[in-house]
Design an enzyme around this catalytic site. Structure first.
Site, PDB file in Angstrom:
ATOM      1  N   THR A 187      -6.719  -2.383 107.133  1.00 53.39           N
ATOM      2  CA  THR A 187      -7.996  -2.989 107.512  1.00 53.39           C
ATOM      3  C   THR A 187      -8.999  -1.888 107.835  1.00 53.39           C
ATOM      4  O   THR A 187      -8.667  -0.906 108.486  1.00 53.39           O
ATOM      5  CB  THR A 187      -7.808  -3.902 108.732  1.00 53.39           C
ATOM      6  OG1 THR A 187      -6.930  -4.977 108.382  1.00 53.39           O
ATOM      7  CG2 THR A 187      -9.133  -4.480 109.197  1.00 53.39           C
ATOM      8  N   GLY A 188     -10.236  -2.070 107.381  1.00 48.95           N
ATOM      9  CA  GLY A 188     -11.286  -1.108 107.682  1.00 48.95           C
ATOM     10  C   GLY A 188     -12.045  -0.702 106.435  1.00 48.95           C
ATOM     11  O   GLY A 188     -11.733  -1.123 105.316  1.00 48.95           O
ATOM     12  N   THR A 226     -12.333   2.193 104.780  1.00 50.89           N
ATOM     13  CA  THR A 226     -11.606   2.945 103.756  1.00 50.89           C
ATOM     14  C   THR A 226     -10.586   2.053 103.058  1.00 50.89           C
ATOM     15  O   THR A 226     -10.394   2.143 101.840  1.00 50.89           O
ATOM     16  CB  THR A 226     -10.906   4.170 104.371  1.00 50.89           C
ATOM     17  OG1 THR A 226     -11.845   4.910 105.159  1.00 50.89           O
ATOM     18  CG2 THR A 226     -10.358   5.083 103.282  1.00 50.89           C
ATOM     19  N   ASP A 262      -3.421   2.470 104.912  1.00 54.07           N
ATOM     20  CA  ASP A 262      -4.322   2.003 105.962  1.00 54.07           C
ATOM     21  C   ASP A 262      -5.250   3.129 106.375  1.00 54.07           C
ATOM     22  O   ASP A 262      -5.116   4.277 105.915  1.00 54.07           O
ATOM     23  CB  ASP A 262      -3.485   1.523 107.162  1.00 54.07           C
ATOM     24  CG  ASP A 262      -4.202   0.477 108.004  1.00 54.07           C
ATOM     25  OD1 ASP A 262      -5.429   0.326 107.854  1.00 54.07           O
ATOM     26  OD2 ASP A 262      -3.531  -0.181 108.822  1.00 54.07           O
ATOM     27  N   ALA A 306      -7.538   4.895 109.926  1.00 53.55           N
ATOM     28  CA  ALA A 306      -7.330   5.210 111.343  1.00 53.55           C
ATOM     29  C   ALA A 306      -8.664   5.583 111.966  1.00 53.55           C
ATOM     30  O   ALA A 306      -9.606   5.984 111.278  1.00 53.55           O
ATOM     31  CB  ALA A 306      -6.324   6.343 111.509  1.00 53.55           C
ATOM     32  N   GLU A 325      -1.480  -4.662 112.081  1.00 53.27           N
ATOM     33  CA  GLU A 325      -1.319  -3.332 111.489  1.00 53.27           C
ATOM     34  C   GLU A 325      -0.019  -2.673 111.953  1.00 53.27           C
ATOM     35  O   GLU A 325       0.686  -2.041 111.157  1.00 53.27           O
ATOM     36  CB  GLU A 325      -2.519  -2.446 111.851  1.00 53.27           C
ATOM     37  CG  GLU A 325      -3.790  -2.799 111.100  1.00 53.27           C
ATOM     38  CD  GLU A 325      -4.980  -1.988 111.540  1.00 53.27           C
ATOM     39  OE1 GLU A 325      -5.890  -1.791 110.718  1.00 53.27           O
ATOM     40  OE2 GLU A 325      -5.022  -1.538 112.701  1.00 53.27           O
ATOM     41  N   LYS A 348     -12.315  12.002 110.982  1.00 49.48           N
ATOM     42  CA  LYS A 348     -11.319  11.320 111.804  1.00 49.48           C
ATOM     43  C   LYS A 348     -10.259  12.276 112.352  1.00 49.48           C
ATOM     44  O   LYS A 348      -9.462  11.884 113.210  1.00 49.48           O
ATOM     45  CB  LYS A 348     -10.632  10.218 110.984  1.00 49.48           C
ATOM     46  CG  LYS A 348     -11.591   9.147 110.476  1.00 49.48           C
ATOM     47  CD  LYS A 348     -12.268   8.406 111.602  1.00 49.48           C
ATOM     48  CE  LYS A 348     -13.289   7.403 111.107  1.00 49.48           C
ATOM     49  NZ  LYS A 348     -12.716   6.342 110.283  1.00 49.48           N
TER      50      LYS A 348
END
Length: 239
Positions: A35-36, A38, A91, A93, A113, A131
């Site tokens: 999720t997100g 990227t 995923d 971060a 997640e 990040k």
């Protein structure tokens, strides 16, 4: 203020990381979709790649947002209960430290997640270079709690973490508590620097009322870091 150039640089890094992660997908693979922002890029690239290569995968989404994005892209989704184990989860971060420990949950999907990550043989994290941090804690730590007794749980968190006023905030949307896909609330906790992430993750998740924390310690196998010039750096926990 973030400039248009900065936004383009971030997008280039995210696309580079997502493009590299795409190369890890094999025919017949069972994949967790993160999720997100990227992860959204990865999902779009994945759908295009599956059509081009004419291969099939089984995919599990980590949030309702991801479910919607995947279906819009033309991906069919499976159920984790049916698949049981996944070959790979891809995923994003919010923070990644040199040990590849993570803070996740800025998008509010930390519970699913973490469930999907723990059901996967490999967890690959995609991110832009911004990040990467020397230590975790600059990004507020999400902690998902039950709605029942959430204020009492918050006070216990204050005592456990020795928080001062303002360091623990209930996540709000339009002035109302944000409700996760699991029907829970989320506290965002400002810690600035987390020195013993593994111990903190264990302590938090034994506290009654806490469902899960956004600390992902010892779970990431590889981090694919995209840079503003479109290059990638691949970091392995084993190295």
């Amino acid at each position: 203020m973030t400039t248009e150039f900065d936004e383009l640089s971030l997008d280039t890094g995210k696309r580079a990381a997502a493009g590299y992660a795409l190369g890890l997908v094999r025919d017949g693979a069972r994949i967790g979709l993160g999720t997100g922002s990227t992860a959204d890029i990865f999902i779009d690239l994945l759908a295009e790649d599956l059509r081009r290569r004419k291969i099939q995968i089984a995919a599990v989404a980590t949030s309702r947002r991801t479910e919607e994005r995947a279906r819009q892209a033309g991906l069919e989704l499976s159920d984790l209960n049916r698949l049981q184990r996944l070959d790979l989860t891809v995923d994003g971060a919010d923070e990644i430290d040199p040990e590849l420990d993570l803070i996740k949950g800025g998008g509010g999907a930390l519970l699913r997640e973490k469930i999907v990550a723990d059901a996967s043989d490999r967890l690959v994290i995609m991110a832009d270079a911004g990040k990467m941090v020397r230590w975790l804690g600059g990004f507020p730590l999400p902690v998902e709690v039950t709605q029942f007794g959430w204020e009492a749980t918050g006070r216990r968190l204050d005592r456990m973490l020795r928080l001062r006023d303002g360091e623990r905030r209930l996540r709000l949307v339009n002035g109302k508590p944000f409700v996760s896909d699991g029907g829970n609330y989320i506290f965002d906790i400002s810690l600035r620097r987390i020195r013993y992430a593994r111990a903190m993750e264990r302590r938090l998740e034994t506290l009654p009322g806490v469902v899960v924390s956004g600390l992902f310690v010892g779970r990431c196998d590889f981090a694919v870091i995209g840079t503003a010039d479109g290059m990638v750096q691949v970091l392995s926990r084993r190295s």
